[in-house]
Design a protein around this motif. Structure first.
Motif, PDB file in Angstrom:
ATOM      1  N   PHE A 182      -9.096   1.297   2.046  1.00 28.09           N
ATOM      2  CA  PHE A 182      -9.103   2.307   3.099  1.00 28.09           C
ATOM      3  C   PHE A 182      -9.774   3.602   2.673  1.00 28.09           C
TER       4      PHE A 182
ATOM      5  N   ARG B 194       4.322   5.711  13.268  1.00 32.00           N
ATOM      6  CA  ARG B 194       4.162   4.301  13.617  1.00 32.00           C
ATOM      7  C   ARG B 194       3.248   3.633  12.614  1.00 32.00           C
ATOM      8  N   GLY B 195       3.160   2.346  12.701  1.00 28.61           N
ATOM      9  CA  GLY B 195       2.318   1.583  11.790  1.00 28.61           C
ATOM     10  C   GLY B 195       0.854   1.657  12.179  1.00 28.61           C
ATOM     11  N   LEU B 196       0.071   0.810  11.546  1.00 29.70           N
ATOM     12  CA  LEU B 196      -1.369   0.808  11.788  1.00 29.70           C
ATOM     13  C   LEU B 196      -1.742  -0.180  12.895  1.00 29.70           C
TER      14      LEU B 196
ATOM     15  N   TYR C 230      -8.922   1.671  12.165  1.00 23.34           N
ATOM     16  CA  TYR C 230      -7.513   1.605  12.521  1.00 23.34           C
ATOM     17  C   TYR C 230      -7.083   2.958  13.082  1.00 23.34           C
TER      18      TYR C 230
ATOM     19  N   ILE D  13      -8.166  -5.353   1.647  1.00 24.73           N
ATOM     20  CA  ILE D  13      -8.834  -4.289   2.394  1.00 24.73           C
ATOM     21  C   ILE D  13      -8.622  -2.963   1.685  1.00 24.73           C
TER      22      ILE D  13
ATOM     23  N   LEU E 161      -8.301   5.617  10.463  1.00 28.09           N
ATOM     24  CA  LEU E 161      -8.641   5.139   9.132  1.00 28.09           C
ATOM     25  C   LEU E 161      -9.765   4.119   9.217  1.00 28.09           C
TER      26      LEU E 161
ATOM     27  N   PHE F  33      -4.182   9.558  13.623  1.00 27.08           N
ATOM     28  CA  PHE F  33      -4.833   9.488  12.319  1.00 27.08           C
ATOM     29  C   PHE F  33      -5.678   8.224  12.302  1.00 27.08           C
TER      30      PHE F  33
ATOM     31  N   GLN G 243      -3.440   5.233  13.396  1.00 26.74           N
ATOM     32  CA  GLN G 243      -2.044   5.351  12.985  1.00 26.74           C
ATOM     33  C   GLN G 243      -1.433   6.503  13.769  1.00 26.74           C
TER      34      GLN G 243
ATOM     35  N   GLY H 185      -5.354   8.424   3.093  1.00 27.69           N
ATOM     36  CA  GLY H 185      -5.514   7.021   3.432  1.00 27.69           C
ATOM     37  C   GLY H 185      -4.525   6.158   2.680  1.00 27.69           C
ATOM     38  N   LEU H 186      -4.614   4.841   2.890  1.00 28.99           N
ATOM     39  CA  LEU H 186      -3.739   3.905   2.204  1.00 28.99           C
ATOM     40  C   LEU H 186      -4.383   3.470   0.896  1.00 28.99           C
TER      41      LEU H 186
ATOM     42  N   GLU I 123     -10.244  -4.979  19.320  1.00 22.07           N
ATOM     43  CA  GLU I 123      -8.932  -5.621  19.297  1.00 22.07           C
ATOM     44  C   GLU I 123      -8.048  -5.180  20.453  1.00 22.07           C
TER      45      GLU I 123
ATOM     46  N   PHE J 297       3.753   0.664   2.673  1.00 24.47           N
ATOM     47  CA  PHE J 297       3.543  -0.390   3.663  1.00 24.47           C
ATOM     48  C   PHE J 297       3.444  -1.747   2.981  1.00 24.47           C
TER      49      PHE J 297
ATOM     50  N   GLY K   6      -9.112   8.902   5.772  1.00 29.81           N
ATOM     51  CA  GLY K   6      -8.567   9.146   7.100  1.00 29.81           C
ATOM     52  C   GLY K   6      -9.100  10.411   7.761  1.00 29.81           C
TER      53      GLY K   6
ATOM     54  N   LEU L 296      -5.101  -2.069  14.483  1.00 23.64           N
ATOM     55  CA  LEU L 296      -6.519  -2.358  14.333  1.00 23.64           C
ATOM     56  C   LEU L 296      -7.214  -2.116  15.660  1.00 23.64           C
TER      57      LEU L 296
ATOM     58  N   ASP M 165      -9.103  -8.635  10.531  1.00 20.92           N
ATOM     59  CA  ASP M 165      -8.512  -8.334   9.235  1.00 20.92           C
ATOM     60  C   ASP M 165      -7.485  -9.363   8.800  1.00 20.92           C
TER      61      ASP M 165
ATOM     62  N   TYR N 139     -13.782  -1.808   9.364  1.00 24.60           N
ATOM     63  CA  TYR N 139     -12.645  -1.745  10.286  1.00 24.60           C
ATOM     64  C   TYR N 139     -12.338  -0.296  10.661  1.00 24.60           C
TER      65      TYR N 139
ATOM     66  N   PHE O  53       0.866  -5.536   9.351  1.00 23.04           N
ATOM     67  CA  PHE O  53       1.456  -4.421   8.611  1.00 23.04           C
ATOM     68  C   PHE O  53       2.930  -4.271   8.963  1.00 23.04           C
ATOM     69  N   GLY O  54       3.731  -3.968   7.953  1.00 18.40           N
ATOM     70  CA  GLY O  54       5.075  -3.515   8.228  1.00 18.40           C
ATOM     71  C   GLY O  54       5.032  -2.110   8.795  1.00 18.40           C
ATOM     72  N   LYS O  55       6.175  -1.646   9.299  1.00 20.29           N
ATOM     73  CA  LYS O  55       6.219  -0.330   9.931  1.00 20.29           C
ATOM     74  C   LYS O  55       6.343   0.799   8.930  1.00 20.29           C
TER      75      LYS O  55
ATOM     76  N   TYR P   4       0.847  -1.182   0.000  1.00 22.80           N
ATOM     77  CA  TYR P   4       0.000   0.000   0.000  1.00 22.80           C
ATOM     78  C   TYR P   4       0.892   1.244   0.000  1.00 22.80           C
TER      79      TYR P   4
ATOM     80  N   LEU Q 234      -4.495  -9.270   8.971  1.00 26.67           N
ATOM     81  CA  LEU Q 234      -3.363  -8.608   8.343  1.00 26.67           C
ATOM     82  C   LEU Q 234      -2.294  -8.267   9.371  1.00 26.67           C
TER      83      LEU Q 234
END
Lengths: 116, 111
Positions: free
Chosen positions: B102, B42-44, B36, B100, B90, B88, B38, A43-44, B59, A90, B105, B46, A102, B34, A106-108, A36, A104
């Motif tokens: 998105f 940092r990453g996402l 999320y 998925i 999403l 942020f 962020q 958004g992604l 979660e 990502f 945001g 859930l 999900d 979903y 995710f990488g950082k 992504y 899923l």
């Protein structure tokens, strides 16, 4: 259990040169893999996905990725970078066929910088 | 084609105030939905997911809640915001398979 490692937090390339964003994964099953892209404050957006068909996957905006099971890698490449490619990328793995959660990981993220 | 709308795009709220972020999906039926978060750099993460009307799974324990009053509507709420809720947010959806998609945001800043 599954995991994703994006090997570089930042990558800087010059406009017109190739792009390589690296991703390694681990999965107990046959995974699906995704890339992504996220532009600032957006958004992604799905770039491409691998779901056990052809190992070389072509995506939008000239990006492609190759699934290499022996190396557990799914690196993202583009032959020639454009200024508009500057964004966060990502790598995502899923080893669930569906279901509620999900599924899923995710990488950082890798921040791609394009130098003029 | 399917589209997802999320609003507001940006929000600045004082500590202790309520929150409502809304997400709607068009062009599909009975999606999984979903939320999320962020955090900066940092990453996402859930937060919640839903497989149907009124069905919410959380979660992570937190100061937030989610609701799904209609098939294609998903709402993220809080009764009293904390500084740590800034981030942020999403919304996302999927139907068959595991791809998925998105929304754009929502930036939340709690001051």
């Amino acid at each position: 259990a599954q995991s994703v490692t994006q090997l570089d937090s930042h990558v800087s390339v010059s406009e017109g040169t190739p792009v390589l964003l690296r991703c390694n994964y681990s999965s107990s099953y046959s995974p699906s893999l995704f890339w992504y892209v996220q532009h600032p404050n957006k958004g992604l957006q799905l770039l491409l996905k691998y779901t056990s068909a052809a190992t070389l996957v072509k995506g939008i905006n000239g990006f492609e990725a190759e699934f290499k099971k022996s190396e557990t890698s799914f690196h993202l490449t583009k032959p020639s970078a454009h200024m508009s490619d500057a964004a966060e990328y990502f790598c995502v793995v899923s080893d669930l066929p569906g279901g509620g959660a999900d599924g899923l990981t995710f990488g950082k993220g890798t921040h791609l910088i394009i130098q003029p | 084609s399917q589209t997802i709308h999320q609003w507001p795009a940006t929000l600045v709220q004082p500590v202790g105030s309520p929150l409502s972020l809304e997400c709607t999906v068009e062009g599909t039926s009975n999606p999984n939905l979903y939320w999320y978060r962020q955090a900066a750099g940092r990453g996402l993460q859930l937060l919640f997911y839903s497989v149907g009307i009124g069905q919410i799974s959380s979660e992570v324990p937190q100061n937030l809640s989610a609701s799904r009053p209609q098939d294609r509507q998903f709402i993220l709420s809080s009764k009293k915001l904390l500084l740590s809720d800034s981030g942020f947010y999403l919304c996302a959806w999927k139907v068959s398979g595991n791809t998925i998609y998105f929304g754009e945001g929502s930036w939340l800043t709690v001051v």
